[in-house]
Design a protein around this motif. Structure first.
Motif, short mmCIF file in Angstrom:
data_model
loop_
_atom_site.label_atom_id
_atom_site.label_comp_id
_atom_site.label_asym_id
_atom_site.label_seq_id
_atom_site.Cartn_x
_atom_site.Cartn_y
_atom_site.Cartn_z
N ILE A 101 0.87 -1.17 0.00
CA ILE A 101 0.00 0.00 0.00
C ILE A 101 0.91 1.22 0.00
O ILE A 101 1.77 1.35 0.86
N ARG A 102 0.73 2.10 -0.97
CA ARG A 102 1.56 3.30 -1.06
C ARG A 102 0.72 4.53 -0.81
O ARG A 102 -0.51 4.50 -0.85
N SER A 109 6.18 6.45 -6.91
CA SER A 109 6.80 5.42 -6.06
C SER A 109 6.35 4.01 -6.43
O SER A 109 6.85 3.04 -5.86
N GLU A 110 5.42 3.87 -7.37
CA GLU A 110 4.85 2.56 -7.66
C GLU A 110 5.86 1.60 -8.29
O GLU A 110 5.83 0.40 -8.04
N LYS A 111 6.77 2.12 -9.09
CA LYS A 111 7.74 1.26 -9.76
C LYS A 111 8.62 0.52 -8.75
O LYS A 111 8.80 -0.70 -8.85
N LEU A 112 9.14 1.25 -7.78
CA LEU A 112 9.97 0.60 -6.76
C LEU A 112 9.14 -0.39 -5.96
O LEU A 112 9.61 -1.49 -5.64
N VAL A 136 0.14 -3.16 -6.20
CA VAL A 136 0.34 -1.96 -5.39
C VAL A 136 -0.98 -1.21 -5.35
O VAL A 136 -1.60 -0.99 -6.39
N THR A 137 -1.39 -0.79 -4.17
CA THR A 137 -2.70 -0.15 -4.04
C THR A 137 -2.61 1.09 -3.16
O THR A 137 -1.59 1.34 -2.52
N TYR A 209 17.84 0.16 -7.27
CA TYR A 209 16.93 1.20 -7.76
C TYR A 209 17.57 2.58 -7.67
O TYR A 209 17.39 3.43 -8.56
N PHE A 210 18.32 2.81 -6.60
CA PHE A 210 18.94 4.12 -6.40
C PHE A 210 20.39 4.16 -6.87
O PHE A 210 21.11 5.13 -6.60
N GLY A 211 20.82 3.12 -7.57
CA GLY A 211 22.15 3.12 -8.15
C GLY A 211 23.27 3.07 -7.14
O GLY A 211 24.34 3.65 -7.35
#
Length: 313
Positions: A101-102, A109-112, A136-137, A209-211
């Motif tokens: 849940i985001r 932020s859904e991709k991460l 993701v919801t 994700y953040f390299g």
């Protein structure tokens, strides 16, 4: 180039204590499992040089909004702040799978979130045979604010995307690691080695994700891997030698830390009982930066927070 550090991850172990929300497997409790998971995840992230804060100690129970606010208060000075509240789900004993849940106001932020779910599923499904990505919801109140207090706190209760994005937290999640009332998923979550595997998988996704390489946060950000062991300007313990004395621990499990600060690595736990303290120090006791007394154990294993102990006359 910005002088901000690249990433802070604030992990909220859901609920409190060791016996909240029993699962389908005897001995499983959501509160204990997600706390253990959060410790493993913290270690896995710090191994990669990422700064991490936990919102609570094992038996602390800050308010839901307060937990989210810790990410806001500590997030200034970072280019990215991830807030995640760790949980396991429950419904009817038959449901299964992983969901996140985001915040409704942080759509980017859904991709991460999906990558994190996929990583958890990859760890769990070979054993459970059923775990899958439930998606993701979001959930909001009638005024548009996020429904869940812990999520709402991390975006300061804002009700618009623009307002929320002005804050330091751009990744704001509740992570449901399967269903603890499902026999197969609860069985998996009952084993410490499986919690460690989930934690490692999540940490790898976040770092990628953040390299951030295995060498840690590089460039102007500097490597943060040893920060918590060395302390910061606001987290430098003041130590005082004391004549040894006895204390009685009042909680079932109390973290023993390498240094007298909540930011130091946990090296074990005490149970209830009597222990000898040989030295005292003043150090940080929670993610808000409050300080209190710590005591060094005569065994030499480490330090305990004396807020959870009473001196034996």
């Amino acid at each position: 180039m910005s002088d901000k550090k690249k990433l802070l991850v604030v992990i909220d172990p859901g609920h409190t204590g060791n016996t909240y929300n029993a699962g389908a497997v005897k001995g499983y409790y959501e509160s204990k499992a997600v706390y253990d998971l959060s410790l493993y995840e913290k270690a896995a992230l710090e191994k990669r040089g990422i700064d991490v804060i936990l919102t609570r100690e094992r038996n602390q129970d800050p308010g839901l909004y307060e937990r989210g606010q810790m990410a806001v208060k500590k997030g200034h000075g970072y280019a990215n702040v991830v807030f995640e509240s760790n949980h396991s789900n429950a419904f009817n004993g038959k449901a299964y799978g992983v969901t996140i849940i985001r915040s409704a106001h942080l759509p980017s932020s859904e991709k991460l979130a999906n990558r994190m779910i996929d990583a958890i599923v990859k760890v769990m499904k070979p054993s459970t045979g059923i775990t899958y990505n439930r998606g993701v919801t979001t959930k909001t109140q009638s005024n548009g604010a996020d429904w869940y207090g812990v999520i709402r706190g991390a975006v300061s209760g804002e009700v618009s995307q623009k307002q929320a994005q002005n804050g330091p937290v751009h990744y704001d999640y509740i992570v449901e690691h399967g269903f603890h009332d499902n026999q197969k998923e609860c069985q998996f979550l009952s084993k410490q080695e499986n919690l460690k595997a989930i934690a490692e998988a999540k940490a790898a996704v976040i770092a990628d994700y953040f390299g951030i390489s295995d060498k840690g946060q590089s460039g102007n950000q500097g490597s943060q891997g040893g920060q918590h062991e060395q302390g910061t300007d606001t987290d430098s313990p003041v130590q005082n030698k004391k004549t040894p004395y006895l204390v009685r621990i009042r909680t079932d499990t109390l973290n023993i830390r390498k240094l007298p600060t909540v930011h130091s690595a946990a090296v074990g736990f005490t149970g209830k009982g009597t222990f000898t303290i040989t030295e005292e120090a003043t150090g940080v006791v929670n993610a808000s930066g409050d300080k209190s007394r710590w005591g060094r154990l005569r065994s030499g294993k480490g330090w305990i927070c004396l807020d959870y102990a009473e001196k034996v006359a």
